[in-house]
Design a protein around this motif. Structure first.
Motif, PDB file in Angstrom:
ATOM      1  N   ALA A  21       0.826  -1.215   0.000  1.00  0.00           N
ATOM      2  CA  ALA A  21       0.000   0.000   0.000  1.00  0.00           C
ATOM      3  C   ALA A  21       0.861   1.265   0.000  1.00  0.00           C
ATOM      4  N   SER A  22       2.092   1.165   0.507  1.00  0.00           N
ATOM      5  CA  SER A  22       2.964   2.344   0.588  1.00  0.00           C
ATOM      6  C   SER A  22       3.390   2.866  -0.775  1.00  0.00           C
ATOM      7  N   GLN A  32      -4.030   3.012   7.320  1.00  0.00           N
ATOM      8  CA  GLN A  32      -4.853   2.000   7.991  1.00  0.00           C
ATOM      9  C   GLN A  32      -4.127   0.659   8.052  1.00  0.00           C
ATOM     10  N   LYS A  33      -3.504   0.279   6.960  1.00  0.00           N
ATOM     11  CA  LYS A  33      -2.780  -0.997   6.933  1.00  0.00           C
ATOM     12  C   LYS A  33      -1.560  -0.959   7.847  1.00  0.00           C
ATOM     13  N   ASN A  38       0.879  -2.425  13.066  1.00  0.00           N
ATOM     14  CA  ASN A  38       1.368  -2.001  14.387  1.00  0.00           C
ATOM     15  C   ASN A  38       0.577  -2.635  15.525  1.00  0.00           C
ATOM     16  N   SER A  39      -0.668  -3.010  15.272  1.00  0.00           N
ATOM     17  CA  SER A  39      -1.506  -3.585  16.334  1.00  0.00           C
ATOM     18  C   SER A  39      -0.976  -4.936  16.819  1.00  0.00           C
ATOM     19  N   ILE A  52       6.545   4.308   8.180  1.00  0.00           N
ATOM     20  CA  ILE A  52       5.992   5.278   9.123  1.00  0.00           C
ATOM     21  C   ILE A  52       4.714   5.861   8.526  1.00  0.00           C
ATOM     22  N   PRO A  53       3.820   6.393   9.368  1.00  0.00           N
ATOM     23  CA  PRO A  53       2.602   7.014   8.831  1.00  0.00           C
ATOM     24  C   PRO A  53       2.948   8.214   7.942  1.00  0.00           C
ATOM     25  N   HIS A  54       2.098   8.466   6.967  1.00  0.00           N
ATOM     26  CA  HIS A  54       2.294   9.611   6.073  1.00  0.00           C
ATOM     27  C   HIS A  54       1.127  10.578   6.226  1.00  0.00           C
TER      28      HIS A  54
END
Length: 179
Positions: A21-22, A32-33, A38-39, A52-54
């Protein structure tokens, strides 16, 4: 041990989905993915697997360059060792390949410590298989919880081996050890 192997496999699938997805121009889907990936981990390991989140999309040229790329391969699982720990109880160490492994080359990349935290399995530590001096590969660099390590774990009570990391002498030597 099957439950832990399924947990690791689910994490590795989530990692591949986030990685794939990145390189797509869908910011919300990627984040979200990544959050789902991370969960599987304690907070100390969030965003520690190369993503890392964008907050904004990358350039159009970036997405154009990656649009025809094949999906990443899921990492290989080589072995899982089961330990008893005074603080964390049941601890499992899963030895895995590097991310996006070649289908024909088998060597270690990392290992993940897994334990039950607040009644659910979590990845609590990650070690990289490498050596800064390029003398002998071993598990040195780590991230995650600080109060558990190879030094705090005693002798394993059970080991399951799945796939041999035959393309690296140091990986294979470690794989054959009862650790």
């Amino acid at each position: 041990m099957e439950e832990v192997r399924n947990f690791i496999t689910a994490f590795l699938k989530a990692e591949v989905e986030a990685s794939n997805a990145s390189i797509k121009p869908t910011l919300e889907d990627y984040n979200q993915k990544l959050n789902f990936m991370n969960s599987f981990c304690v907070e100390e390991l969030h965003n520690k697997f190369g993503m890392i989140p964008h907050n904004e999309l990358k350039s159009e040229e970036f997405y154009e360059r990656w649009k025809d790329e094949d999906s990443s391969n899921i990492r290989h699982i080589y072995k899982i060792s089961h330990y008893k720990d005074d603080k964390y109880g049941e601890v499992y160490v899963a030895y895995i390949s590097e991310s996006n492994p070649d289908i024909e080359i088998f060597l270690y990349g990392e290992c993940l410590f897994v334990a039950c935290i607040d009644s659910e399995l979590k990845i609590i530590k990650s070690y990289t298989f490498g050596d800064e001096l390029l003398v002998k590969y071993k598990f040195e660099a780590s991230e995650g919880l600080r109060d558990i390590s190879f030094k705090t774990l005693k002798k394993p009570i059970h080991i399951e081996r799945y796939l041999e990391p035959i393309d690296d002498k140091d990986s294979m030597e470690h794989y054959l050890k009862d650790i």
